[in-house]
Scaffold this active site. Structure first.
Site, PDB file in Angstrom:
ATOM      1  N   GLY A  15       0.781  -1.229   0.000  1.00  0.00           N
ATOM      2  CA  GLY A  15       0.000   0.000   0.000  1.00  0.00           C
ATOM      3  C   GLY A  15       0.815   1.283   0.000  1.00  0.00           C
ATOM      4  O   GLY A  15       0.301   2.340   0.367  1.00  0.00           O
ATOM      5  N   SER A  16       2.090   1.225  -0.452  1.00  0.00           N
ATOM      6  CA  SER A  16       2.849   2.484  -0.519  1.00  0.00           C
ATOM      7  C   SER A  16       2.226   3.421  -1.558  1.00  0.00           C
ATOM      8  O   SER A  16       2.256   4.642  -1.398  1.00  0.00           O
ATOM      9  CB  SER A  16       4.331   2.225  -0.828  1.00  0.00           C
ATOM     10  OG  SER A  16       4.468   1.606  -2.081  1.00  0.00           O
ATOM     11  N   LEU A  92      -6.305  -9.731 -12.781  1.00  0.00           N
ATOM     12  CA  LEU A  92      -7.019  -9.273 -13.973  1.00  0.00           C
ATOM     13  C   LEU A  92      -8.496  -9.108 -13.602  1.00  0.00           C
ATOM     14  O   LEU A  92      -9.060  -9.954 -12.916  1.00  0.00           O
ATOM     15  CB  LEU A  92      -6.863 -10.327 -15.071  1.00  0.00           C
ATOM     16  CG  LEU A  92      -7.284  -9.924 -16.478  1.00  0.00           C
ATOM     17  CD1 LEU A  92      -6.434  -8.756 -16.985  1.00  0.00           C
ATOM     18  CD2 LEU A  92      -7.139 -11.114 -17.415  1.00  0.00           C
ATOM     19  N   HIS A 107       2.061   0.939 -13.807  1.00  0.00           N
ATOM     20  CA  HIS A 107       2.918  -0.230 -14.017  1.00  0.00           C
ATOM     21  C   HIS A 107       4.373   0.238 -13.901  1.00  0.00           C
ATOM     22  O   HIS A 107       4.733   1.278 -14.467  1.00  0.00           O
ATOM     23  CB  HIS A 107       2.656  -0.824 -15.405  1.00  0.00           C
ATOM     24  CG  HIS A 107       3.472  -2.051 -15.653  1.00  0.00           C
ATOM     25  ND1 HIS A 107       3.149  -3.269 -15.112  1.00  0.00           N
ATOM     26  CD2 HIS A 107       4.623  -2.228 -16.352  1.00  0.00           C
ATOM     27  CE1 HIS A 107       4.068  -4.158 -15.480  1.00  0.00           C
ATOM     28  NE2 HIS A 107       4.971  -3.546 -16.231  1.00  0.00           N
TER      29      HIS A 107
HETATM   30  C1  GAR Z   1       4.232  -0.409  -7.475  1.00  0.00           C
HETATM   31  O1  GAR Z   1       5.579  -0.226  -7.824  1.00  0.00           O
HETATM   32  C2  GAR Z   1       3.420  -0.666  -8.728  1.00  0.00           C
HETATM   33  O2  GAR Z   1       3.926  -0.031  -9.861  1.00  0.00           O
HETATM   34  C3  GAR Z   1       3.558  -2.139  -8.893  1.00  0.00           C
HETATM   35  O3  GAR Z   1       3.590  -2.676  -7.604  1.00  0.00           O
HETATM   36  C4  GAR Z   1       4.048  -1.698  -6.684  1.00  0.00           C
HETATM   37  C5  GAR Z   1       2.992  -1.567  -5.610  1.00  0.00           C
HETATM   38  O4  GAR Z   1       3.521  -1.225  -4.391  1.00  0.00           O
HETATM   39  N1  GAR Z   1       2.448  -2.613  -9.652  1.00  0.00           N
HETATM   40  C6  GAR Z   1       2.533  -3.617 -10.516  1.00  0.00           C
HETATM   41  O5  GAR Z   1       3.556  -4.249 -10.700  1.00  0.00           O
HETATM   42  C7  GAR Z   1       1.245  -3.919 -11.265  1.00  0.00           C
HETATM   43  N2  GAR Z   1       1.523  -4.698 -12.444  1.00  0.00           N
HETATM   44  P1  GAR Z   1       2.526  -1.076  -3.132  1.00  0.00           P
HETATM   45  O6  GAR Z   1       1.805  -2.404  -2.947  1.00  0.00           O
HETATM   46  O7  GAR Z   1       3.403  -0.754  -1.967  1.00  0.00           O
HETATM   47  O8  GAR Z   1       1.577   0.035  -3.456  1.00  0.00           O
END
Ligand code: GAR
Length: 203
Positions: A15-16, A92, A107
């Site tokens: 959740g960052s 998805l 992404h």
């Molecule tokens: C982010 O870097 C986002 O771009 C990536 O996961 C991370 C989420 O971090 N998303 C993907 O790879 C989607 N294909 P978080 O869980 O700390 O928000």
């Protein structure tokens, strides 16, 4: 001051991305209000972040698969969002008619490179380094029924450095995401754009 655009956030992990949106809506840099969070995992730290910020959060596990999208969007509809923001969402979705063109994803690479099924989080940065690419970045795009496929809203580049590891590259890309995602949400919410085929034309 929270702004008028109502955002629902979907997440599966730390959740960052949500936290960045919470911080930017709280201090007014993003004129929007986060009206609810759906997590596909009960133990995702993103759920805790939502609770700490006083945002309603519901858990919708991906199984049974055949009802997953319906369950997710039933929860989302209850909050009457203007936009749905994917924030580390690992599944998805079948996009229902009333949400076409209203779902955004970020992404962690420059699509269409290093995207598609299985390309998420650390896997993406490992693939970028293994390929030997000299730039990476992030892509904010509309979501359709295919992985990482909808029209691009905004892209931001970062250099790949000789000393990079997946972790150092991820850190640089995520710093770019923290700027690009709120900017893209603001752009879409303001409505001063149109699609020409896949091309988003601003103004
Ligand atoms: C982010 O870097 C986002 O771009 C990536 O996961 C991370 C989420 O971090 N998303 C993907 O790879 C989607 N294909 P978080 O869980 O700390 O928000």
């Amino acid at each position: 001051m929270p702004g008028a655009t109502r955002l629902a956030v979907l997440l599966s992990g730390g959740g960052s991305t949500l936290q960045n949106l919470i911080d930017r809506t709280a201090d007014g840099r993003l004129p929007a209000t986060i009206v609810g969070v759906v997590s596909s995992r009960a133990d995702a730290f993103g759920v805790e972040r939502a609770k700490r910020a006083g945002i309603p959060a519901v858990i919708e596990p991906p199984k049974p698969r055949d009802t997953f999208s319906d369950r997710v969007f039933a929860a989302v509809r209850g909050w009457r969002p203007d936009l749905v923001v994917l924030a580390g969402w690992m599944h998805l979705l079948g996009v229902p008619a009333d949400f076409r063109g209203k779902i955004l994803n970020v992404h962690p690479a420059l699509l269409p490179a290093f995207g598609g099924k299985g390309m998420y989080g650390r896997h993406v940065h490992e693939a970028v380094l293994a390929y030997g690419a000299k730039v990476s970045g992030c892509t904010v795009h509309f979501v359709d029924d295919v992985y990482d496929n909808g029209p691009v809203i905004l892209q931001s580049t970062v250099p790949v450095l000789d000393a990079d590891t997946p972790d150092t590259l991820a850190e640089r890309v995520q710093a770019a995401e923290r700027e690009a995602y709120p900017e893209a949400i603001r752009l879409v919410a303001e409505g001063k754009w149109r699609l020409d085929g896949r091309r988003l034309i601003s103004g």
